[in-house]
Scaffold this motif. Structure first.
Motif, short mmCIF file in Angstrom:
data_model
loop_
_atom_site.label_atom_id
_atom_site.label_comp_id
_atom_site.label_asym_id
_atom_site.label_seq_id
_atom_site.Cartn_x
_atom_site.Cartn_y
_atom_site.Cartn_z
N HIS A 42 72.75 46.61 33.18
CA HIS A 42 72.55 46.19 31.79
C HIS A 42 73.30 44.91 31.42
CE1 HIS A 42 76.23 48.60 31.29
NE2 HIS A 42 76.46 47.87 30.22
N VAL A 43 74.48 44.72 31.99
CA VAL A 43 75.23 43.49 31.68
C VAL A 43 74.46 42.28 32.21
CG1 VAL A 43 77.36 42.21 32.11
CG2 VAL A 43 77.45 44.66 31.58
N HIS A 44 73.94 42.38 33.43
CA HIS A 44 73.16 41.29 34.00
C HIS A 44 71.87 41.08 33.20
CE1 HIS A 44 75.79 41.01 37.42
NE2 HIS A 44 75.60 42.28 37.69
N LEU A 45 71.21 42.18 32.88
CA LEU A 45 69.93 42.09 32.17
C LEU A 45 70.07 41.45 30.79
CD1 LEU A 45 68.54 45.58 33.18
CD2 LEU A 45 67.58 43.36 33.85
N ALA A 46 71.27 41.50 30.22
CA ALA A 46 71.52 40.88 28.92
C ALA A 46 71.83 39.39 29.03
CB ALA A 46 72.67 41.60 28.20
N GLY A 47 71.93 38.89 30.23
CA GLY A 47 72.21 37.47 30.44
C GLY A 47 70.93 36.65 30.49
N PRO A 48 70.83 35.63 29.66
CA PRO A 48 69.61 34.80 29.65
C PRO A 48 69.26 34.23 31.03
CG PRO A 48 70.97 34.27 27.76
CD PRO A 48 71.78 35.19 28.63
N HIS A 49 70.26 33.82 31.80
CA HIS A 49 69.99 33.24 33.12
C HIS A 49 69.42 34.29 34.08
CE1 HIS A 49 73.91 35.09 33.50
NE2 HIS A 49 73.78 35.05 34.80
N TYR A 50 69.91 35.52 33.99
CA TYR A 50 69.45 36.59 34.87
C TYR A 50 68.03 36.98 34.49
CZ TYR A 50 69.96 40.75 37.82
OH TYR A 50 69.83 41.69 38.80
N ALA A 51 67.78 37.12 33.19
CA ALA A 51 66.43 37.44 32.73
C ALA A 51 65.45 36.35 33.14
CB ALA A 51 66.41 37.66 31.22
N ASP A 52 65.88 35.10 33.06
CA ASP A 52 65.02 33.99 33.46
C ASP A 52 64.68 34.09 34.95
OD1 ASP A 52 63.72 31.35 33.05
OD2 ASP A 52 65.33 30.68 34.40
N MET A 53 65.66 34.40 35.77
CA MET A 53 65.41 34.56 37.20
C MET A 53 64.37 35.65 37.45
SD MET A 53 67.95 36.07 40.14
CE MET A 53 67.95 37.63 39.27
N LEU A 54 64.52 36.79 36.76
CA LEU A 54 63.58 37.89 36.95
C LEU A 54 62.19 37.51 36.46
CD1 LEU A 54 65.88 40.88 35.96
CD2 LEU A 54 65.09 40.26 38.26
N ARG A 55 62.11 36.80 35.35
CA ARG A 55 60.80 36.35 34.85
C ARG A 55 60.13 35.43 35.87
NH1 ARG A 55 63.41 36.12 30.06
NH2 ARG A 55 63.77 33.87 30.19
N ARG A 56 60.91 34.55 36.48
CA ARG A 56 60.36 33.64 37.49
C ARG A 56 59.85 34.40 38.70
NH1 ARG A 56 62.91 27.92 37.26
NH2 ARG A 56 63.79 27.91 35.15
N ALA A 57 60.40 35.59 38.91
CA ALA A 57 59.96 36.44 40.02
C ALA A 57 58.79 37.33 39.61
CB ALA A 57 61.13 37.29 40.51
N GLY A 58 58.37 37.23 38.35
CA GLY A 58 57.19 37.97 37.92
C GLY A 58 57.44 39.21 37.07
N LEU A 59 58.68 39.50 36.75
CA LEU A 59 58.96 40.68 35.92
C LEU A 59 58.93 40.30 34.44
CD1 LEU A 59 60.18 41.42 38.75
CD2 LEU A 59 61.69 42.94 37.50
N ARG A 60 58.47 41.22 33.63
CA ARG A 60 58.43 40.99 32.19
C ARG A 60 59.72 41.52 31.58
NH1 ARG A 60 53.16 42.63 29.30
NH2 ARG A 60 54.35 41.51 27.73
N VAL A 61 60.68 40.63 31.41
CA VAL A 61 61.98 41.00 30.86
C VAL A 61 62.42 39.95 29.84
CG1 VAL A 61 62.69 42.19 32.98
CG2 VAL A 61 63.28 39.80 32.66
#
Length: 120
Positions: free
Chosen positions: A28-47
């Motif tokens: 959850h701490v990572h998921l709340a980070g804009p940079h981490y969410a951006d990385m996951l979005r670039r990998a195709g996840l909707r976060v």
């Protein structure tokens, strides 16, 4: 070529456990980070960093957070090696946070045991 190392969150499926809660506890701490969410979005996840609960669901549903029997987790970890990852760090932090050290150690032992069995 640089060596690739990845951290993979995992938890053995057991009665009374919820994969989404475990993924949230682990990341959850990572998921709340804009940079981490951006990385996951670039990998195709909707976060989105403003909704870590939804991010945790996305991790489980996409198979980024590994959850299941130890043998299934071991097979999915082996996929990382076939994809060129040189070292996989199995992280059972979600189990530790939700169920304590003994359960986390038990999961890790069973997952690593299944990995060992798969390679012999």
């Amino acid at each position: 070529m640089p060596r690739v190392v990845t951290v993979v969150h995992a938890a053995v499926d057991r009665p009374g456990r919820n994969a989404y809660r475990l993924a949230h506890a682990a990341a959850h701490v990572h998921l709340a980070g804009p940079h981490y969410a951006d990385m996951l979005r670039r990998a195709g996840l909707r976060v989105h960093h403003s909704r870590p609960n939804h991010g945790a669901r996305a991790l489980v549903d996409a198979g980024v957070f590994l959850h299941g029997p130890p043998g299934d987790i071991a097979a999915r970890l082996a996929d990382y090696g076939r994809a060129g990852v040189g070292e996989v760090v199995v992280n059972v932090a979600g189990v530790y946070a939700e169920h304590g050290q003994p359960d986390a150690v038990r999961d890790l032992r069973e997952i690593l045991g299944a990995c060992r069995e798969a390679t012999t």
